[in-house]
Motif scaffolding. Structure first.
Motif, PDB file in Angstrom:
ATOM      1  N   GLY A  86      53.906  -1.822  32.628  1.00 51.98           N
ATOM      2  CA  GLY A  86      54.661  -1.748  33.885  1.00 51.98           C
ATOM      3  C   GLY A  86      54.740  -0.530  34.484  1.00 51.98           C
ATOM      4  O   GLY A  86      54.804   0.720  33.813  1.00 51.98           O
ATOM      5  N   TYR A  87      54.232   0.169  35.871  1.00 47.48           N
ATOM      6  CA  TYR A  87      54.245   0.615  36.656  1.00 47.48           C
ATOM      7  C   TYR A  87      54.796   1.303  37.450  1.00 47.48           C
ATOM      8  O   TYR A  87      55.013   1.188  38.442  1.00 47.48           O
ATOM      9  N   VAL A  88      56.033   2.353  36.862  1.00 41.30           N
ATOM     10  CA  VAL A  88      56.629   2.985  37.444  1.00 41.30           C
ATOM     11  C   VAL A  88      56.456   4.428  38.185  1.00 41.30           C
ATOM     12  O   VAL A  88      55.507   5.305  37.489  1.00 41.30           O
ATOM     13  N   GLY A  89      56.146   4.352  39.822  1.00 43.52           N
ATOM     14  CA  GLY A  89      54.977   4.762  40.602  1.00 43.52           C
ATOM     15  C   GLY A  89      54.440   4.423  41.199  1.00 43.52           C
ATOM     16  O   GLY A  89      53.421   5.396  41.399  1.00 43.52           O
ATOM     17  N   GLY A  90      54.278   3.009  40.866  1.00 38.80           N
ATOM     18  CA  GLY A  90      53.128   2.023  41.336  1.00 38.80           C
ATOM     19  C   GLY A  90      51.720   2.210  42.146  1.00 38.80           C
ATOM     20  O   GLY A  90      51.466   1.693  42.666  1.00 38.80           O
ATOM     21  N   GLY A  91      53.019   3.376  42.903  1.00 36.51           N
ATOM     22  CA  GLY A  91      52.451   3.512  44.795  1.00 36.51           C
ATOM     23  C   GLY A  91      51.149   4.869  44.578  1.00 36.51           C
ATOM     24  O   GLY A  91      50.408   5.390  45.577  1.00 36.51           O
ATOM     25  N   ASP A 146      54.723  -0.621  49.901  1.00 30.50           N
ATOM     26  CA  ASP A 146      52.905  -1.046  50.895  1.00 30.50           C
ATOM     27  C   ASP A 146      52.030   0.144  50.065  1.00 30.50           C
ATOM     28  O   ASP A 146      50.676  -0.385  49.417  1.00 30.50           O
ATOM     29  N   SER A 147      52.584   0.765  49.134  1.00 30.01           N
ATOM     30  CA  SER A 147      52.065   1.771  48.549  1.00 30.01           C
ATOM     31  C   SER A 147      51.643   1.135  46.886  1.00 30.01           C
ATOM     32  O   SER A 147      50.400   0.898  46.560  1.00 30.01           O
ATOM     33  N   ALA A 148      52.475   0.638  46.539  1.00 31.82           N
ATOM     34  CA  ALA A 148      51.795  -0.417  45.644  1.00 31.82           C
ATOM     35  C   ALA A 148      51.273  -1.905  45.435  1.00 31.82           C
ATOM     36  O   ALA A 148      49.975  -1.779  45.332  1.00 31.82           O
ATOM     37  N   LYS A 149      51.515  -2.325  46.855  1.00 34.38           N
ATOM     38  CA  LYS A 149      50.593  -3.098  46.948  1.00 34.38           C
ATOM     39  C   LYS A 149      48.997  -2.370  47.598  1.00 34.38           C
ATOM     40  O   LYS A 149      48.180  -3.524  47.125  1.00 34.38           O
ATOM     41  N   ARG A 150      49.152  -1.195  47.929  1.00 36.42           N
ATOM     42  CA  ARG A 150      47.895  -1.460  48.131  1.00 36.42           C
ATOM     43  C   ARG A 150      46.247  -0.862  46.720  1.00 36.42           C
ATOM     44  O   ARG A 150      46.086  -1.467  46.600  1.00 36.42           O
ATOM     45  N   ALA A 165      46.998   6.205  38.949  1.00 37.26           N
ATOM     46  CA  ALA A 165      46.932   4.711  39.323  1.00 37.26           C
ATOM     47  C   ALA A 165      45.670   4.926  39.109  1.00 37.26           C
ATOM     48  O   ALA A 165      45.075   3.819  38.436  1.00 37.26           O
ATOM     49  N   TYR A 166      44.485   5.410  40.358  1.00 35.78           N
ATOM     50  CA  TYR A 166      43.184   5.359  40.669  1.00 35.78           C
ATOM     51  C   TYR A 166      42.498   5.297  39.010  1.00 35.78           C
ATOM     52  O   TYR A 166      41.590   4.527  39.046  1.00 35.78           O
ATOM     53  N   THR A 167      43.426   6.293  38.655  1.00 36.39           N
ATOM     54  CA  THR A 167      42.794   6.789  36.851  1.00 36.39           C
ATOM     55  C   THR A 167      42.445   5.198  36.752  1.00 36.39           C
ATOM     56  O   THR A 167      42.216   4.982  35.741  1.00 36.39           O
ATOM     57  N   LEU A 168      44.057   4.874  36.284  1.00 39.04           N
ATOM     58  CA  LEU A 168      43.862   3.889  35.685  1.00 39.04           C
ATOM     59  C   LEU A 168      43.375   2.668  35.361  1.00 39.04           C
ATOM     60  O   LEU A 168      42.672   2.437  34.545  1.00 39.04           O
ATOM     61  N   ILE A 169      43.470   2.171  36.962  1.00 36.85           N
ATOM     62  CA  ILE A 169      42.585   0.946  37.095  1.00 36.85           C
ATOM     63  C   ILE A 169      40.861   1.766  37.069  1.00 36.85           C
ATOM     64  O   ILE A 169      40.251   0.647  36.183  1.00 36.85           O
ATOM     65  N   ASN A 170      40.662   2.558  37.176  1.00 39.27           N
ATOM     66  CA  ASN A 170      39.378   3.337  36.849  1.00 39.27           C
ATOM     67  C   ASN A 170      38.977   2.444  35.156  1.00 39.27           C
ATOM     68  O   ASN A 170      37.642   1.398  34.250  1.00 39.27           O
ATOM     69  N   ASP A 171      39.500   3.238  34.159  1.00 39.82           N
ATOM     70  CA  ASP A 171      39.580   3.368  32.921  1.00 39.82           C
ATOM     71  C   ASP A 171      39.802   1.640  32.441  1.00 39.82           C
ATOM     72  O   ASP A 171      39.228   1.068  31.096  1.00 39.82           O
ATOM     73  N   PHE A 203      53.791  -1.234  27.031  1.00 40.17           N
ATOM     74  CA  PHE A 203      53.844   0.010  27.798  1.00 40.17           C
ATOM     75  C   PHE A 203      54.315  -0.196  29.451  1.00 40.17           C
ATOM     76  O   PHE A 203      54.244  -0.976  30.515  1.00 40.17           O
ATOM     77  N   VAL A 204      54.594   1.132  29.578  1.00 48.35           N
ATOM     78  CA  VAL A 204      55.416   1.720  30.626  1.00 48.35           C
ATOM     79  C   VAL A 204      54.825   2.970  30.773  1.00 48.35           C
ATOM     80  O   VAL A 204      54.507   3.898  30.386  1.00 48.35           O
ATOM     81  N   ILE A 205      54.157   2.936  32.652  1.00 50.22           N
ATOM     82  CA  ILE A 205      54.017   4.032  32.803  1.00 50.22           C
ATOM     83  C   ILE A 205      54.382   4.184  33.522  1.00 50.22           C
ATOM     84  O   ILE A 205      55.133   4.637  34.780  1.00 50.22           O
ATOM     85  N   LEU A 206      54.878   5.963  33.756  1.00 49.99           N
ATOM     86  CA  LEU A 206      55.505   6.577  34.969  1.00 49.99           C
ATOM     87  C   LEU A 206      54.756   8.080  35.303  1.00 49.99           C
ATOM     88  O   LEU A 206      53.955   9.216  34.918  1.00 49.99           O
ATOM     89  N   SER A 207      54.392   8.089  37.320  1.00 51.47           N
ATOM     90  CA  SER A 207      53.911   9.142  37.617  1.00 51.47           C
ATOM     91  C   SER A 207      54.754   8.906  38.928  1.00 51.47           C
ATOM     92  O   SER A 207      54.155   8.179  39.623  1.00 51.47           O
TER      93      SER A 207
END
Length: 484
Positions: free
Chosen positions: A28-33, A63-67, A38-44, A102-106
């Motif tokens: 669960g990503y809070v701040g998922g936009g 819209d940011s999360a949707k992107r 998020a860019y780094t997580l997607i890559n990793d 796992f919950v990611i907060l950024s």
């Protein structure tokens, strides 16, 4: 969560390692936009073949999360993506948290203009900040904005996924993690920061420079970490058993002493330029090596950012980051998402150097991991208060994290660090009670607030009123004497 203190020499797990693949993990990503983490997580994650599952992205700006949903699923289709992950953006935070492993907060809930106020208003009073997100007048008010947000997140974790591992990347790191534990003491939360990584990389560079060998990986540098986030210190550092302090001393004599900069000489450099002058000045004066970048270190003490002429700050090899950059870079960061998907730029996987996937691996029972992180003090820094969030090494194993004892901070370094610890603890107390006058006490006690009392009070008033829409539902303005 395992909370016993281990030895600072602990580095391996005795339990057998997991070898099977782990499926159906929910993040669960809070701040998922997010435009960065998020860019780094997607890559990793796309490069991780041993864990698979779903990343559910929640952001107040849907819209940011949707992107990020589109980008994450697009990356999964690239050649070289060996991970099996699905990305979904949701409009309700509860859906992101329900049953998460796992919950990611950024997070950055208010618009970037709030941070612009927190940089620009102190500058009007002659107080300059190189970052403005951790301490100083700007960092203090940012903490005041952040505490209510993180109380709410902690309560939501308690309701929807109380056993999840919560990984925070948001600044002010110490206050964020401390708030999570104050609101939900049984939370499994850790704070991750890469500043110590950069110090390890610097020490690895010294090995390559002064020893007849190729530069080793930063992970070969063993360092005893102690302090608080962005004001962390190393009193022991070695490579393959060799004490690195002689190399630090040699570098100080042969390189650092000859470095000098004139006002204006760095105008064409990156705002993030770091010439290590602050680091080595603090090392020479206090005998312990700082483990954070100069831009962060300079804000914790009163000596580098307080000249009458702000251009003099460049003499220390750093630049101030203007508020316009803070705003503009939010839009500039979008191109790395859009351009590859539009065919305007080739996408290539990269080695991020971040450790979230390794942390997940360790907590799921794969390879154990020793690294630095932020946790409440259970004795790992023996002369800082219990429960205050400190940064030390810790050992991750199967569903467990054990902070490692780092010993005492040296007396004079302790004097520097403890002021900020007490201010952060005061801010937590103030934030949970809504007491603006108590928050002003911490504000006034910050080393950068080195102006007359009447001006300090006026500056606090200006700052608080500038971001008041993000404070007034949680802070007691009616009974405050520090704010008009």
């Amino acid at each position: 969560m395992e909370s016993e203190i281990g030895s600072k020499t602990d580095g391996s797990a005795t339990a057998s390692k997991r070898s099977d693949q782990v499926e159906n993990i929910k993040i669960g990503y809070v701040g998922g936009g997010s435009r960065g983490w998020a860019y780094t997580l997607i890559n990793d994650l796309a490069q991780c073949p041993t864990i698979s599952g779903k990343v559910v992205l929640y952001d107040r700006v849907f819209d940011s999360a949707k992107r990020n949903e589109r980008f994450g699923n697009w990356v999964q289709e690239r050649e070289g993506a060996v991970g099996d992950w699905e990305y979904e953006a949701v409009e309700e935070r509860d859906r992101a948290l329900d049953g998460a492993d796992f919950v990611i907060l950024s997070t950055q809930d208010p618009p970037p203009e709030t941070m612009a106020h927190e940089i620009d208003i102190p500058a009007e009073y002659g107080i300059h900040q190189s970052v403005g997100d951790t301490v100083g007048p700007g960092g203090t008010v940012r903490a005041m904005r952040t505490i209510p947000v993180y109380r709410d997140i902690a309560a939501a974790v308690r309701e929807h996924c109380p056993d999840a591992w919560v990984v925070n990347y948001t600044n002010p790191m110490t206050v964020c993690v401390r708030t999570l534990y104050e609101e939900f003491p049984d939370i499994n939360a850790i704070g991750c920061c890469h500043e110590v990584f950069h110090t390890q990389e610097h020490l690895a560079e010294l090995v390559g420079k002064y020893r007849d060998t190729d530069q080793p990986s930063r992970k070969e540098i063993d360092a005893n970490v102690k302090g608080i986030n962005h004001f962390t210190w190393i009193d022991e550092a070695s490579w393959r058993g060799e004490d690195l302090h002689p190399l630090i001393e040699r570098h100080l004599e042969e390189e650092i002493r000859d470095r000098s900069f004139e006002p204006g000489s760095l105008d064409g450099e990156s705002y993030f330029v770091d010439n290590e002058l602050v680091t080595y000045e603090l090392y020479e004066r206090f005998g312990t090596f700082p483990a954070a970048g100069d831009r962060h270190l300079a804000e914790f003490v009163p000596w580098f950012l307080t000249p009458d002429d702000e251009t003099e700050i460049q003499r220390w090899g750093i630049r101030l980051t203007p508020s316009e950059y803070r705003i503009d870079r939010q839009e500039d960061a979008l191109s790395k998402f859009h351009d590859p998907m539009n065919g305007e730029e080739e996408f290539e996987f990269f080695d991020s150097g971040e450790e979230l996937v390794e942390i997940m691996h360790a907590l799921l029972g794969f390879e154990a991991l020793k690294t630095n992180l932020n946790l409440p003090n259970r004795g790992q820094v023996s002369n800082l208060p219990s429960n205050a969030v400190v940064e030390t090494n810790a050992l991750f194993t199967d569903d467990s994290v054990t902070p490692l004892a780092s010993g005492e901070l040296p007396a004079q370094v302790h004097n520097l660090v403890s002021t900020h610890v007490e201010n952060q603890e005061t801010l937590i107390e103030a934030g949970f009670s809504g007491d603006l006058d108590l928050a002003f006490r911490a504000f006034l006690n910050d080393p950068l607030v080195s102006i007359p009392m009447t001006e300090a009070r006026a500056m606090f008033d200006d700052l608080v009123n500038a971001v008041r829409p993000y404070l007034e539902d949680h802070w007691d303005f009616e009974n405050a004497s520090a704010v008009r």
